[in-house]
Design an enzyme around this catalytic site. Sequence first.
Site, PDB file in Angstrom:
ATOM      1  N   GLU A 104       0.808  -1.214   0.000  1.00 36.71           N
ATOM      2  CA  GLU A 104       0.000   0.000   0.000  1.00 36.71           C
ATOM      3  C   GLU A 104       0.841   1.264   0.000  1.00 36.71           C
ATOM      4  OE1 GLU A 104      -2.162   1.068   3.631  1.00 36.71           O
ATOM      5  OE2 GLU A 104      -1.041  -0.492   4.696  1.00 36.71           O
ATOM      6  N   GLU A 136     -11.136   0.780   8.420  1.00 37.72           N
ATOM      7  CA  GLU A 136      -9.906   0.998   9.172  1.00 37.72           C
ATOM      8  C   GLU A 136      -9.856   2.467   9.594  1.00 37.72           C
ATOM      9  OE1 GLU A 136      -5.175  -0.167   8.817  1.00 37.72           O
ATOM     10  OE2 GLU A 136      -6.064   1.143   7.328  1.00 37.72           O
TER      11      GLU A 136
END
Length: 257
Positions: free
Chosen positions: A143, A240
């Site tokens: 990521e 998240e």
Amino acid sequence: MLRFSANLSLLFTEVELIDRFAAARAAGFRAVEIQFPYELEAETIRRKLDEHDLQLVLFNVPAGDLLQGGEGLACVPEKQTRFREALALAVGYAQVLRPAAINVLPGRCLDPSRLDAYLATFKRNLCLTADMFKPLGVKTVFEAINSLDMPGFIIDTSAKLLAVQDELQRADICLQYDIYHMLRMGEDPAAFIAEHAGRIGHIQFADCPGRGQPGSGEADWTALFSAIDRSGYGGWVGAEYKPIGETSASFGWLNYA
């Protein structure tokens, strides 16, 4: 229809990690993810998943000192022995937990003159990770993290994500696309997901600014969730975020989906 997973590292922190599985199931989630599950034994997590009929969809390879302001493990040439030890630990957990994906955090380079060496090291380690996890049926993802919250992060934009994936040309290495981090960098996540959904292995989200639940910031979540739904992306979408108030009171965003 979107499938949401609860990130147990940020949600339900009112209780200990071992009790968050029950809390997630009670809130209606069928899947969870954990940034770093290593404070619990893998077998303990397996029992909790089975007890509450949950799937663990994602966790990270250990990242050393990254969250404490350091450079992490995956990109640092001098830390390759430690990265391999971290990878072995993650493999052991995956053999028990069978996640859908394993995430490798690229890490920071605090000396810009060494960036090329750090990127080359990360790419080698990303391929090594994929080699280790492919036999388990676990995809490898990586990521971008915004460089405002984490200065020096070596991959901080979606363009850099794509460049690494383009160079490696491996079907078993996918993008983990974090909407919060890309919003923080001033990007358009809805447009990116619409164009590149087939390259994404996992999506995570939080509002921006603040990283709270959707509706606490400035993003258009009706448009974002609609873009994911229309894109053909079939994976999990990970909540998240850092709840503002009690986690149980933070799920109004489900009305946007």
